[in-house]
Design an enzyme around this catalytic site. Structure first.
Site, PDB file in Angstrom:
ATOM      1  N   CYS A 112      81.683  -6.380  24.006  1.00 22.03           N
ATOM      2  CA  CYS A 112      80.493  -6.308  23.151  1.00 22.03           C
ATOM      3  C   CYS A 112      79.262  -6.269  24.044  1.00 22.03           C
ATOM      4  CB  CYS A 112      80.459  -7.543  22.260  1.00 22.03           C
ATOM      5  SG  CYS A 112      79.048  -7.598  21.161  1.00 22.03           S
ATOM      6  N   HIS A 154      84.719  -5.087  13.916  1.00 19.94           N
ATOM      7  CA  HIS A 154      83.830  -5.760  14.879  1.00 19.94           C
ATOM      8  C   HIS A 154      82.380  -5.689  14.390  1.00 19.94           C
ATOM      9  CE1 HIS A 154      82.734  -6.661  19.246  1.00 19.94           C
ATOM     10  NE2 HIS A 154      81.589  -6.221  18.769  1.00 19.94           N
ATOM     11  N   GLU A 155      81.963  -4.517  13.883  1.00 19.17           N
ATOM     12  CA  GLU A 155      80.567  -4.351  13.430  1.00 19.17           C
ATOM     13  C   GLU A 155      80.316  -5.062  12.100  1.00 19.17           C
ATOM     14  OE1 GLU A 155      78.673  -3.363  15.666  1.00 19.17           O
ATOM     15  OE2 GLU A 155      80.220  -2.523  16.942  1.00 19.17           O
ATOM     16  N   HIS A 158      79.561  -8.514  13.012  1.00 18.69           N
ATOM     17  CA  HIS A 158      78.175  -8.699  13.489  1.00 18.69           C
ATOM     18  C   HIS A 158      77.226  -8.897  12.306  1.00 18.69           C
ATOM     19  CE1 HIS A 158      78.006  -8.322  17.810  1.00 18.69           C
ATOM     20  NE2 HIS A 158      78.687  -7.189  17.825  1.00 18.69           N
TER      21      HIS A 158
HETATM   22 ZN   LIG Z   1      79.588  -6.275  19.406  1.00 14.17          ZN
END
Ligand SMILES: [Zn+2]
Length: 181
Positions: A112, A154-155, A158
Site C-alpha cells: 500500500c 483493498h480499496e 480504505h
Molecule cells: Zn492501500
C-alpha cells in the site's frame, strides 16, 4: 445500470491534479469515509485527482480518497498489465462501493502506498461482485476475480477506514519490503 466498460475518466474532461499520498498513522486513513454524490463537481474532480496520482505512482494499482486526505467513499483502480490479474476492467473510479458477493477466499501478498515499508498476507475473495456508482454516471456492478478482486477489496477497506494491516492474521503475516519503492 451503467457499464464500467462504457465509462472513461477522460470523458469527465477534467485535469487531474497529482496529490501527495498520506501515510499511516494519519487519522484520515483510520476514519470511515462519507458516502458521496457521484455527480457532485467536487467528486468528479476527486476522481480525476485519484487517477492522476495513481498514474504517476510506479506500481500503483489502486488509490482511495482517504489516501489523498479526503474522507470519502471514492477510489480508483487499474490493474492493467499486472501478472496476477485475470479479468481487467482498465482504469475506473467507484463511489460508495460495497461488496455484493464474495467467494473463493485465498491469501495473497499486499502492499500500500500509505504503508510503504511493509507488505502483508491478506485473505481476500478471489471472485467478487462489487456494486457502486460511477462518477458522473449511474449505479454499476463489477464482476471480477483474481488480482482485480483483491485490489477492489483493498480499496473498499480504505473507504471504511481499514488498512491491510488491520486484515492480517498476526505479526507473522507482516513483512518488511526489501526494495523501497
Ligand atoms: Zn492501500
Amino acid at each position: 445500470m451503467t457499464s464500467v466498460a462504457g465509462w472513461s475518466i477522460e470523458d469527465l474532461g477534467l485535469n487531474g491534479e497529482v496529490r501527495p499520498v498520506v501515510r499511516a498513522p494519519a487519522p484520515v486513513l483510520a476514519t470511515a469515509g462519507e458516502r458521496v454524490d457521484p455527480c457532485g463537481p467536487e467528486v468528479l474532480q476527486l476522481a480525476a485527482d485519484l487517477v492522476a496520482t495513481m498514474r504517476v505512482s510506479p506500481g500503483c494499482v489502486g488509490l482511495a480518497a482517504p489516501q489523498i486526505g479526503v474522507s470519502a467513499q471514492v477510489f480508483a483502480v487499474d490493474v492493467t498489465g499486472h501478472p496476477k490479474a485475470r479479468t481487467v476492467h482498465g482504469t475506473f473510479v467507484l463511489c460508495n462501493a460495497r461488496l455484493g458477493e464474495a467467494s473463493q477466499w485465498n491469501k495473497g501478498r499486499e502492499g500500500c502506498m500509505s504503508v510503504p515499508e511493509l507488505t502483508g498476507d491478506v485473505k481476500r475473495a478471489g471472485r467478487v461482485v462489487v456494486v457502486g456508482d460511477l462518477p458522473g454516471g449511474g449505479a454499476t456492478e463489477i464482476t471480477t476475480d483474481a488480482f482485480e478482486a483483491r485490489a477492489l477489496q483493498h480499496e473498499i477497506d480504505h473507504c471504511a477506514g481499514l488498512l491491510f494491516l488491520d486484515r492480517v492474521a498476526g505479526a507473522h503475516a507482516i513483512h518488511t519490503r526489501k526494495v523501497h519503492l
